[in-house]
Design a protein around this motif. Structure first.
Motif, PDB file in Angstrom:
ATOM      1  N   ASP A  81       0.638  -1.011   0.193  1.00 25.00           N
ATOM      2  CA  ASP A  81      -0.212  -0.416  -0.040  1.00 25.00           C
ATOM      3  C   ASP A  81       1.047   1.492  -0.120  1.00 25.00           C
ATOM      4  O   ASP A  81       1.825   1.418   0.933  1.00 25.00           O
ATOM      5  N   VAL A  82       0.817   2.173  -1.423  1.00 22.21           N
ATOM      6  CA  VAL A  82       1.982   3.169  -1.537  1.00 22.21           C
ATOM      7  C   VAL A  82       1.399   3.849  -0.068  1.00 22.21           C
ATOM      8  O   VAL A  82       2.961   4.416   0.161  1.00 22.21           O
ATOM      9  N   SER A  83       0.421   4.417   0.019  1.00 18.47           N
ATOM     10  CA  SER A  83       0.281   5.425   1.498  1.00 18.47           C
ATOM     11  C   SER A  83       0.776   5.010   2.784  1.00 18.47           C
ATOM     12  O   SER A  83       1.600   6.125   3.329  1.00 18.47           O
ATOM     13  N   LEU A  84       0.303   3.485   3.342  1.00 18.96           N
ATOM     14  CA  LEU A  84       1.287   3.291   4.420  1.00 18.96           C
ATOM     15  C   LEU A  84       2.857   3.701   4.201  1.00 18.96           C
ATOM     16  O   LEU A  84       3.865   3.927   5.083  1.00 18.96           O
ATOM     17  N   LEU A  85       2.935   3.562   2.735  1.00 18.28           N
ATOM     18  CA  LEU A  85       4.534   3.110   2.919  1.00 18.28           C
ATOM     19  C   LEU A  85       5.479   4.247   3.411  1.00 18.28           C
ATOM     20  O   LEU A  85       5.725   4.946   4.076  1.00 18.28           O
ATOM     21  N   LEU A  86       4.456   5.697   1.882  1.00 18.53           N
ATOM     22  CA  LEU A  86       4.819   6.745   2.463  1.00 18.53           C
ATOM     23  C   LEU A  86       4.530   7.044   3.817  1.00 18.53           C
ATOM     24  O   LEU A  86       5.659   8.463   4.592  1.00 18.53           O
TER      25      LEU A  86
END
Lengths: 317, 304
Positions: A81-86
């Protein structure tokens, strides 16, 4: 299957301030594909008909002390999940700046782990961020999918190879912000966008419905690849007849894409590219946009970073 | 294909405008719902756009020829055409790029009776649009606003305050009574529905808010909230920023006229002193007028 690396300061700032915000706009979930030399973020390569987005980094652009091993030629891929990574990268940065003690003291380590989460009987895979502060260490576990199987990795690699095909003619967009503003407003008028690109360096985008035709033409753009001299008799024509004539001469190609996809691909400007090129793949297979990054302070292409999108074509011209 | 004789004929109107955003603002002010059919009337004096709702509410936007930097009118009579207001505004909006004053040319009719718009300020980048027009519906209610008596019943209130008052009246909703009384000079907005709400503008108490007031006898009419709301619901932010006033007049039979002023002045550039002078020019203003019919209500006291 093992992966462990330290993010460099430059790598953290590339991801946190530029690439992850841009990739987040491309879609919630992406694949992270790690090889011996590269880390690649991929959107919609295996599934779906959305915008394909490929952000590729040489390992030196992001990491040092990069260690990877797997039984599949040291290749590992999983969905994240990109937003979690961010969020994980952001909070690591804030910990570093808050408690940091010189650049060497707060290195950010990421690694692949399997852990047993609370209330679970099965261990789950995570990408773990470990930040060492002054007196403490902060560990963040970002959940990821099960690593892709050998067959799926092969499929991903094949899709990635196909996606490297370059259009024969690419035109440089002069002002990405201006184009984005325009397309954002155009979205209210219709859903389908005709894009035509000529060897003369013309980019023509148009929405046409039963009630309205709205378009923009950008001319005399820088052309990479096949180019041609614009015929002088076309000079005083309307934008529409000019591109129709160029298409009939075989000097231009036209495809229809979704306005939403087009506007999403422009969100890549969040990654702060130095320039952007649009081109139509052979046989009108897709609309490609390639973002170029310069080595800071120069006009030379930074070959360690690449970013491009492929927009599915709704009607092949 | 049109014949060469037709092509030789000049279009009814070719005009150029250097502030698209001002025009977008002015037209947006009369946009109170998603789908609205507008009638556009062209004349040697300028362009008028008219929209209406169920015979009870009519709005007009006057774009006088002085707003345009070029205005070539070649028609006999007053050509009219119908257009979707939403589409027209959304389309014009794509010509307005933030931080840049963009110059556009509008032409009517095109070869297929379209409304043609194109950007004219850059050679290598061009935006263009063709909007399909319709044969206009006859306006069922082309109203001649007549004064209610020898002295006009009118007041001018700060646009921001008017909008705020009308927004607040949403809570009681349904119908809103507007009451003007000469002694003490006061305008009252009163809503009775889910609850009661009364907003008084006292002339002498707050002359900043209620700028002008003319009333020689007490009058009171009721208006449907949704029509009253439409008169201020899309007031452009420039109207509030410029601290403008709105003029309300009650005419014969209780017809309410609401007038706003929207600036179509060119964006401030490197010459602030020139621009501020230009800003004052009355000719760089678009006039917006709403006409609201009162509710027919037996027990409303019309005159006392």
């Amino acid at each position: 299957m093992k992966f462990k690396a330290f993010l460099t300061e430059h790598g953290v700032s590339l991801l946190e301030r530029r690439f992850l915000p841009a990739l987040d706009k491309m879609g919630k979930i992406c694949h992270l594909f790690l090889t011996r030399d590269h880390a690649i973020f991929l959107h919609n390569l295996l599934n779906g008909d959305g915008v394909q987005c490929i952000a590729q980094f040489r390992k030196e652009a992001l990491f040092d002390d990069y260690r990877i091993s797997s039984q599949n030629e040291d290749r590992i891929a999983f969905a994240i999940d990109v937003s979690l990574l961010l969020r994980a990268v952001r909070s690591s940065v804030s910990i570093c700046t808050e408690f940091g003690n010189g650049p060497s003291a707060n290195r950010l380590q990421i690694k692949l782990v399997k852990k047993l989460p609370p209330n679970c009987t099965q261990p789950m895979p995570f990408l773990t961020f470990e930040t060492k502060g002054y007196k403490s260490a902060v560990i963040q576990d970002v959940p990821i999918s099960k690593p892709l199987s050998r067959a799926q990795v092969l499929e991903l690699q094949t899709a990635l190879d196909i996606a490297q095909d370059l259009p024969q003619t690419l035109v440089q967009v002069p002002d990405l912000n201006q184009l984005q503003n325009f397309v954002e407003r155009m979205k209210h008028v219709g859903d389908l966008l005709n894009v035509s690109i000529s060897k003369y360096g013309d980019l023509h985008v148009q929405i046409s419905t039963t009630l309205i035709t709205l378009g923009a033409e950008f001319r005399k753009l820088l052309v990479i690849g096949e180019q041609a001299e614009a015929p002088s008799e076309d000079r005083n024509l309307s934008a529409q007849s000019r591109s129709e004539r160029a298409i009939s001469r075989g000097d231009a190609q036209s495809v229809q894409v979704s306005v939403k996809h087009f506007s999403r691909s422009l969100q890549c400007h969040l990654a702060k590219p130095d320039c952007a090129f649009y081109g139509i793949a052979p046989q009108g297979a897709c609309l490609t946009v390639i973002f170029q990054f310069f080595i800071p302070g120069t006009r030379q292409t930074d070959k360690s970073i690449s970013l491009h999108c492929r927009l599915p074509v709704l009607d092949p011209g | 294909m049109s014949s060469s004789a037709l092509e030789a004929e000049a279009p009814d109107l070719v005009c150029q405008l250097d502030n698209v955003q001002g025009m977008v603002d002015a037209l947006s002010a009369v946009r109170w719902k998603r789908h609205q059919d507008a009638v556009v009337e062209l004349s040697e004096h300028g362009v008028v756009l008219i929209v209406e709702d169920t015979g009870c509410l009519q709005a007009k936007v006057y774009l006088q020829r002085e707003l345009f930097i070029r205005y070539e009118y070649n028609a006999e009579g007053r050509p009219r055409f119908g257009v979707s207001l939403g589409l027209f505004v959304d389309c014009l909006n794509t010509f307005s790029l933030p931080g840049r004053s963009s110059m556009i040319e509008i032409q009517y009719p095109g070869p297929d009776m379209q409304l043609l718009v194109k950007s004219v300020d850059s050679l290598d980048a061009c935006i263009y649009a063709e909007i399909r027009t319709r044969i206009p519906d006859t306006i069922s209610w082309d109203y001649n606003f007549e004064p209610a008596g020898s002295t006009p019943l009118t007041f001018t209130v700060k646009s921001a305050a008017l909008k705020e008052a009308i927004d607040d009246l949403e809570w009681p909703g349904s119908s809103i009574q507007i009451l003007l009384q000469p002694v003490p000079p006061c305008v009252t907005f009163k809503g009775e529905g889910h609850g009661d709400l009364q907003i008084d503008f006292m002339y002498y108490v707050n002359t900043d808010l209620l700028i002008a007031f003319h009333c020689d006898r007490q009058v009171s009419y009721r208006y449907k909230y949704k029509f009253l709301h439409a008169t201020t619901s899309n007031l452009p932010s420039s109207v509030i920023k410029d601290n403008r006033g709105s003029k309300l007049t009650i005419g014969r039979g209780g017809m309410l006229k609401v007038q706003h002023l929207v600036s179509v002045a060119k964006l401030a550039t490197s010459h602030p002193q020139i621009d501020s002078a230009r800003h004052q020019q009355p000719s760089r203003i678009a006039y917006i007028e709403f006409f609201v019919k009162p509710e027919v209500d037996e027990d409303t006291v019309h005159n006392s």
